[in-house]
Scaffold this motif. Structure first.
Motif, PDB file in Angstrom:
ATOM      1  N   GLU A   8       0.827  -1.203   0.000  1.00  0.00           N
ATOM      2  CA  GLU A   8       0.000   0.000   0.000  1.00  0.00           C
ATOM      3  C   GLU A   8       0.866   1.259   0.000  1.00  0.00           C
ATOM      4  OE1 GLU A   8      -2.525  -0.462   3.398  1.00  0.00           O
ATOM      5  OE2 GLU A   8      -3.684  -2.067   2.449  1.00  0.00           O
ATOM      6  N   TYR A   9       1.941   1.242   0.772  1.00  0.00           N
ATOM      7  CA  TYR A   9       2.846   2.389   0.826  1.00  0.00           C
ATOM      8  C   TYR A   9       3.440   2.659  -0.557  1.00  0.00           C
ATOM      9  CZ  TYR A   9       6.678   5.409   2.303  1.00  0.00           C
ATOM     10  OH  TYR A   9       7.545   6.464   2.445  1.00  0.00           O
ATOM     11  N   LEU A  10       3.877   1.602  -1.215  1.00  0.00           N
ATOM     12  CA  LEU A  10       4.444   1.763  -2.555  1.00  0.00           C
ATOM     13  C   LEU A  10       3.411   2.356  -3.508  1.00  0.00           C
ATOM     14  CD1 LEU A  10       6.474  -1.565  -3.011  1.00  0.00           C
ATOM     15  CD2 LEU A  10       7.298   0.668  -2.231  1.00  0.00           C
ATOM     16  N   GLU A  11       2.201   1.820  -3.485  1.00  0.00           N
ATOM     17  CA  GLU A  11       1.139   2.302  -4.374  1.00  0.00           C
ATOM     18  C   GLU A  11       0.787   3.764  -4.087  1.00  0.00           C
ATOM     19  OE1 GLU A  11      -2.018  -0.518  -3.761  1.00  0.00           O
ATOM     20  OE2 GLU A  11      -0.958  -2.111  -4.827  1.00  0.00           O
ATOM     21  N   PHE A  19      11.807  -0.645  -8.827  1.00  0.00           N
ATOM     22  CA  PHE A  19      12.730   0.275  -8.162  1.00  0.00           C
ATOM     23  C   PHE A  19      13.218  -0.323  -6.844  1.00  0.00           C
ATOM     24  CE2 PHE A  19      13.302   3.602  -4.951  1.00  0.00           C
ATOM     25  CZ  PHE A  19      14.341   4.332  -5.516  1.00  0.00           C
ATOM     26  N   ILE A  20      12.274  -0.839  -6.051  1.00  0.00           N
ATOM     27  CA  ILE A  20      12.636  -1.411  -4.747  1.00  0.00           C
ATOM     28  C   ILE A  20      13.487  -2.663  -4.925  1.00  0.00           C
ATOM     29  CG2 ILE A  20      11.721  -2.467  -2.632  1.00  0.00           C
ATOM     30  CD1 ILE A  20      11.488   0.600  -2.787  1.00  0.00           C
ATOM     31  N   CYS A  50      13.025  -1.027   4.027  1.00  0.00           N
ATOM     32  CA  CYS A  50      12.877   0.194   4.827  1.00  0.00           C
ATOM     33  C   CYS A  50      13.986   1.186   4.488  1.00  0.00           C
ATOM     34  CB  CYS A  50      12.880  -0.134   6.317  1.00  0.00           C
ATOM     35  SG  CYS A  50      11.388  -0.995   6.867  1.00  0.00           S
ATOM     36  N   HIS A  51      15.209   0.688   4.349  1.00  0.00           N
ATOM     37  CA  HIS A  51      16.335   1.548   4.003  1.00  0.00           C
ATOM     38  C   HIS A  51      16.132   2.160   2.615  1.00  0.00           C
ATOM     39  CE1 HIS A  51      20.406   3.085   3.926  1.00  0.00           C
ATOM     40  NE2 HIS A  51      20.596   2.486   2.774  1.00  0.00           N
ATOM     41  N   ALA A  52      15.706   1.363   1.655  1.00  0.00           N
ATOM     42  CA  ALA A  52      15.481   1.859   0.292  1.00  0.00           C
ATOM     43  C   ALA A  52      14.393   2.922   0.258  1.00  0.00           C
ATOM     44  CB  ALA A  52      15.116   0.701  -0.634  1.00  0.00           C
ATOM     45  N   LEU A  53      13.402   2.786   1.127  1.00  0.00           N
ATOM     46  CA  LEU A  53      12.303   3.748   1.192  1.00  0.00           C
ATOM     47  C   LEU A  53      12.620   4.927   2.106  1.00  0.00           C
ATOM     48  CD1 LEU A  53       9.297   1.253   1.455  1.00  0.00           C
ATOM     49  CD2 LEU A  53       9.947   2.650  -0.532  1.00  0.00           C
ATOM     50  N   ASN A  54      13.751   4.824   2.805  1.00  0.00           N
ATOM     51  CA  ASN A  54      14.171   5.850   3.755  1.00  0.00           C
ATOM     52  C   ASN A  54      13.106   6.077   4.832  1.00  0.00           C
ATOM     53  OD1 ASN A  54      16.129   7.632   4.713  1.00  0.00           O
ATOM     54  ND2 ASN A  54      15.139   9.380   3.736  1.00  0.00           N
ATOM     55  N   VAL A  55      12.596   4.962   5.368  1.00  0.00           N
ATOM     56  CA  VAL A  55      11.604   5.024   6.440  1.00  0.00           C
ATOM     57  C   VAL A  55      12.118   4.244   7.646  1.00  0.00           C
ATOM     58  CG1 VAL A  55       9.652   5.245   4.858  1.00  0.00           C
ATOM     59  CG2 VAL A  55      10.315   2.979   5.662  1.00  0.00           C
ATOM     60  N   ASN A  58       9.966   0.799  11.998  1.00  0.00           N
ATOM     61  CA  ASN A  58       8.659   0.639  12.639  1.00  0.00           C
ATOM     62  C   ASN A  58       7.500   1.158  11.786  1.00  0.00           C
ATOM     63  OD1 ASN A  58       9.637  -0.520  15.105  1.00  0.00           O
ATOM     64  ND2 ASN A  58      10.463   1.514  15.575  1.00  0.00           N
ATOM     65  N   THR A  59       7.789   1.705  10.624  1.00  0.00           N
ATOM     66  CA  THR A  59       6.763   2.293   9.763  1.00  0.00           C
ATOM     67  C   THR A  59       5.643   1.305   9.437  1.00  0.00           C
ATOM     68  OG1 THR A  59       8.359   3.803   8.789  1.00  0.00           O
ATOM     69  CG2 THR A  59       6.353   3.379   7.510  1.00  0.00           C
ATOM     70  N   PHE A  60       5.991   0.063   9.225  1.00  0.00           N
ATOM     71  CA  PHE A  60       4.998  -0.934   8.807  1.00  0.00           C
ATOM     72  C   PHE A  60       4.593  -1.858   9.948  1.00  0.00           C
ATOM     73  CE2 PHE A  60       7.756   0.099   5.157  1.00  0.00           C
ATOM     74  CZ  PHE A  60       6.816   0.808   4.421  1.00  0.00           C
TER      75      PHE A  60
END
Length: 66
Positions: A8-11, A19-20, A50-55, A58-60
């Motif tokens: 959902e975050y990606l979308e 990309f991920i 998480c690192h790739a998304l820079n989050v 605990n984000t998910f």
């Protein structure tokens, strides 16, 4: 489920699985299978996403699901 929250975050943010996969070193198929719940993410893969998304890791976190 964590995989659903990542998907959902990606979308929501217009981020492609390709990309991920490239940023994490995962194959596109492994990432796709994981985000459909057909394959479990390893802890290392989760951290890489998480690192790739820079989050924050605990984000998910399901405990924070609203």
């Amino acid at each position: 489920m964590v995989y659903q929250r990542i998907r959902e975050y990606l979308e929501e943010n217009g981020i492609t699985q390709a990309f991920i996969a490239k940023k994490t070193g995962m194959t596109k198929q492994a990432l796709s299978d994981s985000l459909r719940g057909e394959r479990n993410l390893t802890a290392e893969e989760y951290l890489s996403i998480c690192h790739a998304l820079n989050v924050d890791v605990n984000t998910f976190d399901l405990a924070k699901a609203g």
